[in-house]
Design a protein around this motif. Structure first.
Motif, short mmCIF file in Angstrom:
data_model
loop_
_atom_site.label_atom_id
_atom_site.label_comp_id
_atom_site.label_asym_id
_atom_site.label_seq_id
_atom_site.Cartn_x
_atom_site.Cartn_y
_atom_site.Cartn_z
N UNK A 1 0.88 -1.46 -0.10
CA UNK A 1 0.11 0.08 -0.05
C UNK A 1 0.94 1.07 -0.12
N UNK A 2 2.12 1.22 0.58
CA UNK A 2 3.12 2.46 0.63
C UNK A 2 3.62 2.40 -0.96
N UNK A 3 3.43 1.70 -1.68
CA UNK A 3 3.91 1.90 -2.97
C UNK A 3 2.65 2.23 -4.04
N UNK A 4 1.56 1.48 -3.83
CA UNK A 4 0.33 1.88 -4.66
C UNK A 4 -0.29 3.12 -4.30
N UNK B 1 -3.43 -16.20 -9.21
CA UNK B 1 -3.56 -15.39 -8.20
C UNK B 1 -3.18 -13.85 -8.79
N UNK B 2 -2.14 -13.73 -9.60
CA UNK B 2 -1.64 -12.45 -10.24
C UNK B 2 -2.99 -12.00 -10.97
N UNK B 3 -3.36 -12.82 -11.81
CA UNK B 3 -4.49 -12.33 -12.98
C UNK B 3 -5.77 -11.95 -12.14
N UNK B 4 -6.05 -12.78 -11.07
CA UNK B 4 -7.19 -12.06 -10.19
C UNK B 4 -6.94 -10.88 -9.61
N UNK B 5 -5.77 -10.64 -9.16
CA UNK B 5 -5.53 -9.34 -8.46
C UNK B 5 -5.75 -8.36 -9.85
N UNK B 6 -4.93 -8.42 -10.80
CA UNK B 6 -5.00 -7.50 -11.82
C UNK B 6 -6.73 -7.04 -12.36
N UNK C 1 -0.97 2.95 -14.88
CA UNK C 1 0.08 3.34 -14.13
C UNK C 1 0.42 1.88 -13.14
N UNK C 2 -0.75 1.28 -12.86
CA UNK C 2 -0.42 0.06 -12.06
C UNK C 2 0.24 -1.02 -12.95
N UNK C 3 -0.21 -1.22 -14.04
CA UNK C 3 0.38 -2.07 -15.17
C UNK C 3 2.02 -1.83 -15.06
N UNK C 4 2.33 -0.29 -15.20
CA UNK C 4 3.89 -0.34 -15.12
C UNK C 4 4.57 -0.64 -14.21
N UNK C 5 3.69 -0.53 -12.88
CA UNK C 5 4.37 -0.88 -11.54
C UNK C 5 4.53 -2.42 -11.40
N UNK C 6 3.60 -3.28 -11.89
CA UNK C 6 3.69 -4.61 -11.70
C UNK C 6 4.83 -5.24 -12.15
N UNK C 7 5.45 -6.09 -11.32
CA UNK C 7 6.62 -6.62 -11.85
C UNK C 7 6.46 -7.89 -12.86
N UNK D 1 12.22 -11.58 -10.11
CA UNK D 1 13.62 -10.92 -9.79
C UNK D 1 13.61 -9.42 -9.40
N UNK D 2 12.46 -8.84 -9.75
CA UNK D 2 12.17 -7.28 -9.58
C UNK D 2 12.53 -7.02 -8.05
N UNK D 3 12.68 -5.99 -7.83
CA UNK D 3 13.00 -5.46 -6.29
C UNK D 3 11.96 -4.47 -5.99
N UNK D 4 10.76 -5.13 -5.57
CA UNK D 4 9.68 -4.06 -5.13
C UNK D 4 8.80 -5.03 -4.16
N UNK D 5 8.10 -4.48 -3.18
CA UNK D 5 6.96 -5.12 -2.46
C UNK D 5 6.03 -5.95 -3.10
N UNK D 6 5.64 -5.63 -4.41
CA UNK D 6 4.66 -6.21 -5.06
C UNK D 6 5.14 -7.60 -5.64
N UNK D 7 6.57 -7.94 -5.59
CA UNK D 7 6.98 -9.24 -5.87
C UNK D 7 6.63 -10.14 -4.71
#
Length: 143
Positions: A55-58, A104-109, A123-129, A133-139
């Motif tokens: 939530x701090x990212x989104x 689970x990822x597809x359901x979230x989107x 904007x969310x689509x650009x944030x999704x890893x 290997x990406x470095x983000x809490x979303x991973x």
């Protein structure tokens, strides 16, 4: 001579039987350790902490409104809880785990698309890893 041969055969048979039992014990110990590690990974998966990070990212990146924040937070928690339930299969059924996490990822989107505006979803689509290997809490939530 026959006595020595018989004693040697019994001794070798006993040693073979003992080694076979030891191998079985080692296999059981390995399986138990694997299950324990998987359970520990699932129990150490802190949904509340990861939810706060996500939530701090989104919130700032998507410019979520006060009305959207509770719904998005609820969806994030739902997704994290699904992952926590799937985690025990990560080591025992890699293909099943990957399949369930993809769903689970597809359901979230799909659910996010209903909660946010088209601009926010872009904007969310650009944030999704794209990978784990990406470095983000979303991973932590999605992989």
């Amino acid at each position: 001579m026959k006595k020595k041969l018989f004693i040697t055969a019994v001794l070798l048979g006993t040693i073979s039987f003992t080694n076979a039992q030891s191998v079985g014990d080692i296999t059981k110990a390995t399986n138990t350790a694997s299950k324990t590690a998987t359970t520990a990974a699932a129990s150490s998966f802190d949904v509340a902490s990861i939810s706060n990070q996500v939530m701090g990212v989104l919130s700032p990146k998507l410019k979520l409104t006060d009305a959207q924040k509770p719904a998005v937070n609820s969806l994030v928690n739902e997704t994290l809880n699904k992952k926590k339930n799937i985690l025990p299969t990560m080591t025992t059924d890699k293909a099943g785990y990957a399949s369930k996490m993809t769903a689970n990822r597809e359901s979230f989107s799909a659910k996010m698309k209903k909660l946010v505006s088209p601009t926010q979803f872009t904007a969310l689509s650009a944030l999704l890893p794209k990978s784990a290997s990406a470095v983000t809490p979303l991973v932590q939530m999605l992989y």
